[in-house]
Design an enzyme around this catalytic site. Sequence first.
Site, PDB file in Angstrom:
ATOM      1  N   ARG A 206       0.854  -1.184   0.000  1.00 47.76           N
ATOM      2  CA  ARG A 206       0.000   0.000   0.000  1.00 47.76           C
ATOM      3  C   ARG A 206       0.893   1.237   0.000  1.00 47.76           C
ATOM      4  NH1 ARG A 206      -3.273  -3.045  -1.455  1.00 47.76           N
ATOM      5  NH2 ARG A 206      -5.396  -3.430  -0.644  1.00 47.76           N
ATOM      6  N   GLU A 235      -3.102   7.482  -4.489  1.00 46.39           N
ATOM      7  CA  GLU A 235      -3.548   7.037  -5.814  1.00 46.39           C
ATOM      8  C   GLU A 235      -5.088   7.058  -5.904  1.00 46.39           C
ATOM      9  OE1 GLU A 235      -3.584   2.219  -5.559  1.00 46.39           O
ATOM     10  OE2 GLU A 235      -1.562   3.086  -5.501  1.00 46.39           O
ATOM     11  N   HIS A 252      -0.291   0.017  -9.635  1.00 46.29           N
ATOM     12  CA  HIS A 252      -0.928  -0.883  -8.663  1.00 46.29           C
ATOM     13  C   HIS A 252      -1.466  -2.135  -9.349  1.00 46.29           C
ATOM     14  CE1 HIS A 252      -3.232  -0.935  -4.561  1.00 46.29           C
ATOM     15  NE2 HIS A 252      -2.830  -2.149  -4.919  1.00 46.29           N
TER      16      HIS A 252
END
Length: 378
Positions: A206, A235, A252
């Site tokens: 994360r 993000e 991601h």
Amino acid sequence: MKILVDENVPLAEVYLSRYGEVERFAGRSLQAEQLAEAEALVVRSVTRVDASLLAGSRIGFVGSCTIGSDHLDLEYLQSAGIEAHTAPGCNANSVVDYVLSVIAVCGDRLERLLAGGRLGIVAYGNVGRALASRAAALGVDCIAYDPLLDQTADKCLASLEAVLQCDVVSVHAPLTRRGSHPSYHMLSAERLAQMPQDALLISAGRGGVVATEALLALKQRRPDIRLALDVWEGEPAVDTELAALCDIATPHIAGYSLDGKIAGTKMIAERLGDYLRDRGEDIGSVDMQAAALATPVIVLKETGGAALLREAALAVYDPRGDDRRFRQSLLAAEPAGEFDLLRKHYPERREFAFCDYRTESALSAAALSLLAALPGSR
């Protein structure tokens, strides 16, 4: 029942339509009014599930086809009597594949690890353990940090200071802001400064675990530190200055293999079936087997060592393709929107373990052992 499902969850109709009507939605823009008449909600990590979304709805089940839960307000869900589940470990092998492929394209890091270098892992959950297991099978020395575990429970466990001294550091911590060991900004400027000369930092957990400003300052002060970032603080907004300083920058997608995503869908479908049975509904026996995917055949030319591993890894997944597309997206007028589009239209990617490796020439026993260790096990 009506089941709302994120548009990026694969095979939802195959696994979930046996329980009711499946309706798709865009994960980041889901609104409370879209939940009218729905009783189950299946999301991915981009959807914040809390009281503002669910209050007044008929939702009794929430499933997230991801390994993390920081996007779920678990306290609210429990207080509201809403059953909630994630899919722990579903994409662990996908993330490990990503890490190994990143190492393979970052200079001679693969050779250095195989020659006695050390891999450090931050967080020793499903992903961390899978990475450690794969590293050990490849003969790579590995240590891990996880403050939530008894430090004597596994010989692999070590202090954060020791992990940050490794040649390659791979970060897989979930994002937490409470408790005795919150992970938010755990990797501060002070801690990041401990990294040795020419170290590689990979972040695929994360974004908020690594302090963006601290990392940017470190990279500007110490250009020898190499960065591979798949997750970003804030993000889909991305610090473009930091992205420009990365060897590898991706949106991601470390866990975005087709095999991992399907595993997540299947796990949540099983939990939804359990939920319905607990409510007394007769859903009968359910076969969770989907149509088998074709097995990619990978023919290799190299005959041993790091060259063989690099060829085998990159033939299945080369992160430089994702890096190139991501950097191009950052030039768009609205890069945050492009971030989501890259994920929505992500090309099919298989895992090492689901590929059939073949070689053009006979391999030594040592080379065969190394090649067999690369995919890990299923």
